[in-house]
Write a protein that holds these residues in place. Sequence first.
Motif, PDB file in Angstrom:
ATOM      1  N   ILE A 210      40.245   5.349  73.290  1.00 15.29           N
ATOM      2  CA  ILE A 210      39.543   5.805  72.084  1.00 15.29           C
ATOM      3  C   ILE A 210      38.687   7.031  72.404  1.00 15.29           C
ATOM      4  N   ASN A 211      38.003   7.027  73.544  1.00 18.82           N
ATOM      5  CA  ASN A 211      37.187   8.181  73.928  1.00 18.82           C
ATOM      6  C   ASN A 211      38.049   9.419  74.137  1.00 18.82           C
ATOM      7  N   LEU A 212      39.162   9.263  74.849  1.00 20.44           N
ATOM      8  CA  LEU A 212      40.016  10.414  75.143  1.00 20.44           C
ATOM      9  C   LEU A 212      40.690  10.944  73.880  1.00 20.44           C
ATOM     10  N   ILE A 213      41.141  10.042  73.013  1.00 22.41           N
ATOM     11  CA  ILE A 213      41.782  10.472  71.765  1.00 22.41           C
ATOM     12  C   ILE A 213      40.761  11.127  70.836  1.00 22.41           C
ATOM     13  N   SER A 214      39.560  10.573  70.777  1.00 20.96           N
ATOM     14  CA  SER A 214      38.511  11.160  69.936  1.00 20.96           C
ATOM     15  C   SER A 214      38.200  12.578  70.362  1.00 20.96           C
ATOM     16  N   ASN A 215      38.128  12.806  71.675  1.00 16.63           N
ATOM     17  CA  ASN A 215      37.881  14.165  72.166  1.00 16.63           C
ATOM     18  C   ASN A 215      39.037  15.091  71.807  1.00 16.63           C
ATOM     19  N   ALA A 216      40.262  14.571  71.928  1.00 17.02           N
ATOM     20  CA  ALA A 216      41.439  15.391  71.610  1.00 17.02           C
ATOM     21  C   ALA A 216      41.439  15.826  70.157  1.00 17.02           C
ATOM     22  N   ILE A 217      40.872  15.000  69.286  1.00 16.68           N
ATOM     23  CA  ILE A 217      40.805  15.329  67.858  1.00 16.68           C
ATOM     24  C   ILE A 217      39.615  16.240  67.561  1.00 16.68           C
ATOM     25  N   LYS A 218      38.470  15.901  68.129  1.00 16.66           N
ATOM     26  CA  LYS A 218      37.251  16.668  67.834  1.00 16.66           C
ATOM     27  C   LYS A 218      37.337  18.109  68.338  1.00 16.66           C
ATOM     28  N   TYR A 219      38.027  18.309  69.462  1.00 14.64           N
ATOM     29  CA  TYR A 219      38.092  19.655  70.044  1.00 14.64           C
ATOM     30  C   TYR A 219      39.488  20.255  69.857  1.00 14.64           C
ATOM     31  N   ASN A 220      40.093  20.005  68.694  1.00 15.83           N
ATOM     32  CA  ASN A 220      41.429  20.515  68.417  1.00 15.83           C
ATOM     33  C   ASN A 220      41.357  21.641  67.389  1.00 15.83           C
ATOM     34  N   ASP A 221      42.025  22.756  67.675  1.00 14.20           N
ATOM     35  CA  ASP A 221      42.014  23.899  66.767  1.00 14.20           C
ATOM     36  C   ASP A 221      43.388  24.143  66.136  1.00 14.20           C
ATOM     37  N   LYS A 222      44.305  23.174  66.309  1.00 17.29           N
ATOM     38  CA  LYS A 222      45.641  23.324  65.735  1.00 17.29           C
ATOM     39  C   LYS A 222      45.692  22.685  64.348  1.00 17.29           C
ATOM     40  N   GLU A 223      46.685  23.070  63.577  1.00 16.78           N
ATOM     41  CA  GLU A 223      46.828  22.518  62.228  1.00 16.78           C
ATOM     42  C   GLU A 223      47.068  21.003  62.282  1.00 16.78           C
ATOM     43  N   VAL A 224      47.849  20.586  63.265  1.00 15.81           N
ATOM     44  CA  VAL A 224      48.098  19.153  63.466  1.00 15.81           C
ATOM     45  C   VAL A 224      47.725  18.800  64.907  1.00 15.81           C
ATOM     46  N   ALA A 225      46.880  17.789  65.074  1.00 10.08           N
ATOM     47  CA  ALA A 225      46.502  17.323  66.412  1.00 10.08           C
ATOM     48  C   ALA A 225      47.595  16.403  66.941  1.00 10.08           C
ATOM     49  N   ALA A 226      48.291  16.853  67.977  1.00 10.80           N
ATOM     50  CA  ALA A 226      49.383  16.084  68.564  1.00 10.80           C
ATOM     51  C   ALA A 226      48.916  15.466  69.881  1.00 10.80           C
ATOM     52  N   ILE A 227      49.014  14.151  69.969  1.00 10.04           N
ATOM     53  CA  ILE A 227      48.526  13.423  71.144  1.00 10.04           C
ATOM     54  C   ILE A 227      49.628  12.505  71.647  1.00 10.04           C
ATOM     55  N   GLU A 228      49.861  12.540  72.955  1.00  9.77           N
ATOM     56  CA  GLU A 228      50.864  11.680  73.571  1.00  9.77           C
ATOM     57  C   GLU A 228      50.201  10.824  74.641  1.00  9.77           C
ATOM     58  N   ILE A 229      50.481   9.520  74.599  1.00 10.01           N
ATOM     59  CA  ILE A 229      49.911   8.577  75.562  1.00 10.01           C
ATOM     60  C   ILE A 229      51.049   8.006  76.407  1.00 10.01           C
ATOM     61  N   GLY A 230      50.982   8.197  77.706  1.00  7.16           N
ATOM     62  CA  GLY A 230      52.009   7.694  78.609  1.00  7.16           C
ATOM     63  C   GLY A 230      51.482   6.550  79.451  1.00  7.16           C
ATOM     64  N   ILE A 231      52.328   5.536  79.666  1.00 10.98           N
ATOM     65  CA  ILE A 231      51.937   4.373  80.468  1.00 10.98           C
ATOM     66  C   ILE A 231      53.107   3.999  81.370  1.00 10.98           C
ATOM     67  N   ALA A 232      52.843   3.909  82.683  1.00 11.35           N
ATOM     68  CA  ALA A 232      53.857   3.493  83.652  1.00 11.35           C
ATOM     69  C   ALA A 232      53.182   2.579  84.668  1.00 11.35           C
ATOM     70  N   ASP A 233      53.989   1.919  85.486  1.00 11.10           N
ATOM     71  CA  ASP A 233      53.401   1.048  86.492  1.00 11.10           C
ATOM     72  C   ASP A 233      54.111   1.201  87.824  1.00 11.10           C
TER      73      ASP A 233
END
Length: 404
Positions: A297-320
């Motif tokens: 939530i913290n990382l995604i919130s920052n990605a949105i708050k500091y985004n200057d693009k028309e659409v905020a595109a966020i990708e979350i990757g998870i591996a083990d």
Amino acid sequence: MQFPPMPANEQERLKELYSYNILDTISEEDFDNITEIASQICNTKISQITLADSGRLWFKSSHGLPGSEVPRHLSFCTHAINNPGELFMVPDAREDERFADNPFVTGEPHVVFYAGVPLTTENGFALGSLCVVNDQPTQLSDSQLKSLKALSRQAMRLIELRMKKAQLENVTNSLNEKNKALEKFVGTVAHDLRSPLNNIIGVTDLLTTAYTIEPDVEELLQIVKASSLKLKNLISDLLEQSRSNKLLHESASNVSLEELRTAIKDLFACNDKRIINFNTSLDFIHINKIALEQILINLISNAIKYNDKEVAAIEIGIADSKQEYAFYVKDNSKGIANELMDRVFNLFEAQETKDNYGDKGYGMGLAIVKELINKMGGTISLDSTVGVGTKFMFTTKKHAQPRS
């Protein structure tokens, strides 16, 4: 029978003994192992770790002899503590005028041979001894005597470690109590401060919308509102920081990544200018769910708050892997300048740029993220290009799953 003289420093010696808080404690395997080994090495029926109290000799460990204490004036160990740095030995108590008529010699356990090494503290006080006892004459070789002395030093180290462990537990308990009080205080203060701040913000909005106000006065009201909002955000960040340690007390559990994906998307689904995608082949991970959600939530919130693009595109990757989980959160935000990347995780060191709402943060969100990840046994790093976006990469240690 000759009674042993009291040590010249008896009051100081007793004070040192009592500081260890070991008298009348329950049996402990580490001490019992030492007396058992001492008997085997020296080939004696009895071995004891004794502590000389004011009127009794108490046994922290007794191998081969029942009971927990004897009168101090009848004990052989009381003689031993008078010379803290020396081994005290009685080859045949029946022929020694100090002990010939001692009831422990003439009766059970029929002590004949005694050898005791004082348990000496760093301050030079003999608290008691590690002794071996037999009901027949016994000869100890040089190697046996050397081993007995080594075991005595080990017994003293155990006593010291036991005290330090108890002290550490007391400090930990005290800190836990203080942390609980601090958390309660922070929560109360945050609530008490946010209520009047909300009132101030509400009143400034009412004055600027419901009344005709001179431009210079309106400007002052906007300053009051902006300052109040910043203070409110700071209080919220401080409250989040105080709660971050609580998250780590939650147990790890099997987390459905489909449910996590749905929860994250629902949380940030207030408009259609945000695209959040998950990239993983996993169905479940075993992790502290609440802590992971807080990090994302913290990382995604920052990605949105500091985004200057028309659409905020966020990708979350998870591996083990065998030992850890690996995550990344990639966005198309404004990016972070090279000279700021080493500081973004420091508490109270915010980026120079303002977010999309015109606010300059206090640098707590990423500090909380790093703290949580570190305490989950992982690390975090980032790669960023100004104008293109930022990618945060972090790991968390995998914990064994409970058997079903």
